[in-house]
Design an enzyme around this catalytic site. Structure first.
Site, PDB file in Angstrom:
ATOM      1  N   GLY A 136      18.178   2.495   8.126  1.00  0.00           N
ATOM      2  CA  GLY A 136      19.191   3.528   8.744  1.00  0.00           C
ATOM      3  C   GLY A 136      20.203   3.921   7.771  1.00  0.00           C
ATOM      4  O   GLY A 136      21.403   4.482   8.238  1.00  0.00           O
ATOM      5  N   LEU A 144      40.470   5.799  17.565  1.00  0.00           N
ATOM      6  CA  LEU A 144      39.952   5.074  16.363  1.00  0.00           C
ATOM      7  C   LEU A 144      39.128   3.989  16.870  1.00  0.00           C
ATOM      8  O   LEU A 144      38.240   3.517  16.006  1.00  0.00           O
ATOM      9  CB  LEU A 144      40.869   4.709  15.328  1.00  0.00           C
ATOM     10  CG  LEU A 144      41.555   5.895  14.327  1.00  0.00           C
ATOM     11  CD1 LEU A 144      42.721   6.431  14.916  1.00  0.00           C
ATOM     12  CD2 LEU A 144      41.609   5.484  12.900  1.00  0.00           C
ATOM     13  N   LYS A 151      28.458   8.154  17.538  1.00  0.00           N
ATOM     14  CA  LYS A 151      29.778   8.879  16.767  1.00  0.00           C
ATOM     15  C   LYS A 151      29.716  10.358  17.208  1.00  0.00           C
ATOM     16  O   LYS A 151      30.657  10.919  17.195  1.00  0.00           O
ATOM     17  CB  LYS A 151      30.118   8.349  15.559  1.00  0.00           C
ATOM     18  CG  LYS A 151      30.182   7.056  15.164  1.00  0.00           C
ATOM     19  CD  LYS A 151      31.606   6.382  15.833  1.00  0.00           C
ATOM     20  CE  LYS A 151      33.097   7.048  15.440  1.00  0.00           C
ATOM     21  NZ  LYS A 151      33.959   6.765  15.843  1.00  0.00           N
ATOM     22  N   ILE A 192      39.088  -0.539  25.563  1.00  0.00           N
ATOM     23  CA  ILE A 192      39.079   1.246  25.849  1.00  0.00           C
ATOM     24  C   ILE A 192      38.276   1.326  26.762  1.00  0.00           C
ATOM     25  O   ILE A 192      38.213   2.304  27.580  1.00  0.00           O
ATOM     26  CB  ILE A 192      38.748   2.071  24.718  1.00  0.00           C
ATOM     27  CG1 ILE A 192      37.557   1.595  24.065  1.00  0.00           C
ATOM     28  CG2 ILE A 192      39.847   2.052  23.579  1.00  0.00           C
ATOM     29  CD1 ILE A 192      36.861   2.714  22.989  1.00  0.00           C
ATOM     30  N   TYR A 213      24.405   4.067  15.679  1.00  0.00           N
ATOM     31  CA  TYR A 213      25.799   4.332  15.056  1.00  0.00           C
ATOM     32  C   TYR A 213      26.004   5.787  15.025  1.00  0.00           C
ATOM     33  O   TYR A 213      27.002   6.238  15.802  1.00  0.00           O
ATOM     34  CB  TYR A 213      26.189   3.614  14.135  1.00  0.00           C
ATOM     35  CG  TYR A 213      27.840   3.805  13.671  1.00  0.00           C
ATOM     36  CD1 TYR A 213      28.672   3.493  14.387  1.00  0.00           C
ATOM     37  CD2 TYR A 213      28.055   4.484  12.335  1.00  0.00           C
ATOM     38  CE1 TYR A 213      29.967   3.553  13.780  1.00  0.00           C
ATOM     39  CE2 TYR A 213      29.140   4.916  12.017  1.00  0.00           C
ATOM     40  CZ  TYR A 213      30.197   4.361  12.565  1.00  0.00           C
ATOM     41  OH  TYR A 213      31.654   4.636  12.100  1.00  0.00           O
TER      42      TYR A 213
HETATM   43  N1  LIG Z   1      35.928   2.874   7.547  1.00  0.00           N
HETATM   44  C1  LIG Z   1      35.214   3.903   7.516  1.00  0.00           C
HETATM   45  O1  LIG Z   1      34.549   4.158   6.351  1.00  0.00           O
HETATM   46  C2  LIG Z   1      34.777   4.873   8.405  1.00  0.00           C
HETATM   47  C3  LIG Z   1      33.900   5.910   8.316  1.00  0.00           C
HETATM   48  C4  LIG Z   1      33.835   6.923   9.262  1.00  0.00           C
HETATM   49  C5  LIG Z   1      34.400   6.811  10.544  1.00  0.00           C
HETATM   50  N2  LIG Z   1      35.092   5.801  10.747  1.00  0.00           N
HETATM   51  C6  LIG Z   1      35.674   5.691  12.097  1.00  0.00           C
HETATM   52  O2  LIG Z   1      37.102   5.250  12.115  1.00  0.00           O
HETATM   53  C7  LIG Z   1      37.334   4.400  13.049  1.00  0.00           C
HETATM   54  C8  LIG Z   1      38.134   3.087  12.537  1.00  0.00           C
HETATM   55  O3  LIG Z   1      37.324   2.423  11.747  1.00  0.00           O
HETATM   56  P1  LIG Z   1      37.809   1.145  10.896  1.00  0.00           P
HETATM   57  O4  LIG Z   1      37.120   1.234   9.710  1.00  0.00           O
HETATM   58  O5  LIG Z   1      39.266   0.947  10.685  1.00  0.00           O
HETATM   59  O6  LIG Z   1      37.156   0.080  11.642  1.00  0.00           O
HETATM   60  P2  LIG Z   1      37.890  -1.493  12.190  1.00  0.00           P
HETATM   61  O7  LIG Z   1      36.812  -2.132  12.688  1.00  0.00           O
HETATM   62  O8  LIG Z   1      38.820  -2.011  11.198  1.00  0.00           O
HETATM   63  O9  LIG Z   1      38.822  -0.797  13.489  1.00  0.00           O
HETATM   64  C9  LIG Z   1      38.190  -0.476  14.551  1.00  0.00           C
HETATM   65  C10 LIG Z   1      39.233  -1.069  15.658  1.00  0.00           C
HETATM   66  O10 LIG Z   1      38.738  -1.041  17.164  1.00  0.00           O
HETATM   67  C11 LIG Z   1      38.779  -2.219  17.873  1.00  0.00           C
HETATM   68  N3  LIG Z   1      37.924  -2.118  18.861  1.00  0.00           N
HETATM   69  C12 LIG Z   1      36.436  -2.042  18.959  1.00  0.00           C
HETATM   70  N4  LIG Z   1      36.118  -1.553  20.074  1.00  0.00           N
HETATM   71  C13 LIG Z   1      37.110  -1.676  20.745  1.00  0.00           C
HETATM   72  C14 LIG Z   1      37.117  -1.572  22.258  1.00  0.00           C
HETATM   73  N5  LIG Z   1      36.314  -1.626  23.213  1.00  0.00           N
HETATM   74  N6  LIG Z   1      38.425  -1.438  22.900  1.00  0.00           N
HETATM   75  C15 LIG Z   1      39.440  -1.545  22.126  1.00  0.00           C
HETATM   76  N7  LIG Z   1      39.375  -1.715  20.835  1.00  0.00           N
HETATM   77  C16 LIG Z   1      38.341  -1.826  20.332  1.00  0.00           C
HETATM   78  C17 LIG Z   1      38.826  -3.208  16.797  1.00  0.00           C
HETATM   79  O11 LIG Z   1      39.204  -4.452  17.310  1.00  0.00           O
HETATM   80  C18 LIG Z   1      39.430  -2.647  15.461  1.00  0.00           C
HETATM   81  O12 LIG Z   1      40.829  -3.035  15.629  1.00  0.00           O
HETATM   82  C19 LIG Z   1      36.327   4.105  13.809  1.00  0.00           C
HETATM   83  O13 LIG Z   1      35.944   4.917  14.918  1.00  0.00           O
HETATM   84  C20 LIG Z   1      35.219   4.372  12.736  1.00  0.00           C
HETATM   85  O14 LIG Z   1      33.937   4.701  13.489  1.00  0.00           O
HETATM   86  C21 LIG Z   1      35.193   4.529   9.819  1.00  0.00           C
END
Ligand SMILES: NC(=O)c1ccc[n+]([C@@H]2O[C@H](COP(=O)([O-])OP(=O)(O)OC[C@H]3O[C@@H](n4cnc5c(N)ncnc54)[C@H](O)[C@@H]3O)[C@@H](O)[C@H]2O)c1
Length: 327
Positions: A278, A81, A154, A61, A150
């Protein structure tokens, strides 16, 4: 609708991709595969690539060509995401975290602006945006208090969403997610206690609990979260802002362990080690606003969700389990 999904090979992103395709939408999936797995997109690639409803682009990204990719597919909505999601990594390398989660988000917003995209839905962190609030469940208007790199990054992403909405009229919805769990969550990772504990107990290990296990979280099932993304993606343009997505209930880490142990019939007790810095002690999100504006409520309760996750884990860990039996 035509949708771009960043972080599409990840846990939540790939589940969203499957749902979008299932409902007849067109998807361009972007991921750099840093933590995401191409295997998570197997079903999408097998079923929908030939009729061109699904395209996967392996890209970062942060890359300058992101704008061309977005402009080329002229999406109705971007679901953003992609992120560095490891809290510990954000503490040991805050610059890496900020590059992905702040600068990466700005690059996505710039691509949205240049591509004249009208709607963006951002995965914000409800678990970290409020710090340690006095009252639980916490609602969106409570003062934000991020206490880790983090959490700061966010929240910065959310603020950039708001700024771009003001400057360019982009309709933004930030979904402040609680602790999401379910199939495809990495059982080898640091976060995601349900799959991490599940894997430990399935492979005959003891689960490790940081601290005494009294820390509580708000666990929301991934299909419910994807439902919130779907609703946000098709909301009227006037619907903007941050929405908590959780269940409102607090469940302690020990209770989660007991639930999984009961589901697997495992007598193993957990090992306790020092709590991580944290991390918060307790969080639960008030989702009244999402219910009112998006018509969203969680549907899957924890016992059912844990059952579905364990069922998936049996399949996902089959090679590991077979090796253990053979050993
Ligand atoms: N899982 C949770 O409980 C939770 C809670 C709050 C927020 N979130 C947010 O939801 C989103 C998805 O989280 P998730 O749990 O599915 O995590 P995840 O690690 O499974 O998914 C994140 C994806 O982003 C990709 N990625 C990371 N950096 C990148 C970059 N620079 N360019 C392109 N792709 C990139 C990774 O390869 C991965 O596939 C994130 O933004 C996270 O902050 C998740």
């Amino acid at each position: 609708m035509r949708a771009v999904v960043t972080g599409a090979a990840g846990f939540i992103g790939s589940t969203l991709v499957d749902r979008l395709l299932h409902e007849g939408h067109q998807v361009v999936a972007i991921d750099n595969l840093s933590t995401g797995l191409l295997a998570n997109l197997d079903q999408a690639r097998r079923t929908y690539r030939l009729n061109r409803r699904f395209t996967f682009v392996q890209n970062d990204i942060l890359a300058p060509e992101l704008s061309d990719i977005v402009a080329g597919c002229a999406p109705d909505v971007i679901f953003h995401l992609a992120a560095q999601v490891n809290l510990r990594a954000s503490i040991t390398d805050p610059q890496f975290d900020a590059r992905n989660n702040v600068l990466g988000t700005i690059n996505v917003l710039e691509a949205a602006r240049k591509g004249d995209v009208k709607r963006i839905v951002y995965a914000a962190s409800g678990g970290s945006r409020y710090g340690a609030p006095e009252q639980l469940p916490v609602h969106e208007a409570v003062r934000t208090d991020p206490i880790s790199p983090y959490a700061v990054a966010k929240l910065a992403g959310e603020m950039y969403m708001r700024a771009y909405a003001e400057m360019y009229g982009l309709s933004q919805i930030c979904l402040a997610l609680a602790n999401v769990y379910g199939p495809r969550q990495n059982p080898h990772g640091e976060a995601g206690v349900i799959t991490v504990f599940g894997r430990a107990l399935l492979t005959g290990d003891r689960a490790t609990i940081y601290g005494d296990g009294s820390a509580s979280r708000d666990y929301v099932y991934v299909d419910d979260v994807v439902d919130a993304f779907m609703r946000a993606g098709s909301a009227p343009h006037g619907t903007v802002g941050t929405y908590n997505i959780g269940t409102g209930s607090q469940v302690t880490v020990l209770e989660v362990h007991q639930l999984i142990a009961a589901a697997l019939g495992s007598p193993a007790s957990p090992t306790h080690i020092a709590a991580k810095s944290g991390e918060l002690h307790a969080i639960a999100l008030d989702t009244t606003k999402a219910h009112q504006d998006l018509g969203w409520s969680p549907r899957v309760d924890l016992v059912d969700g844990v059952g579905r996750t364990i069922e998936w884990l049996h399949g996902a860990l089959a090679p590991e389990l077979a090796e253990l039996v053979g050993a």
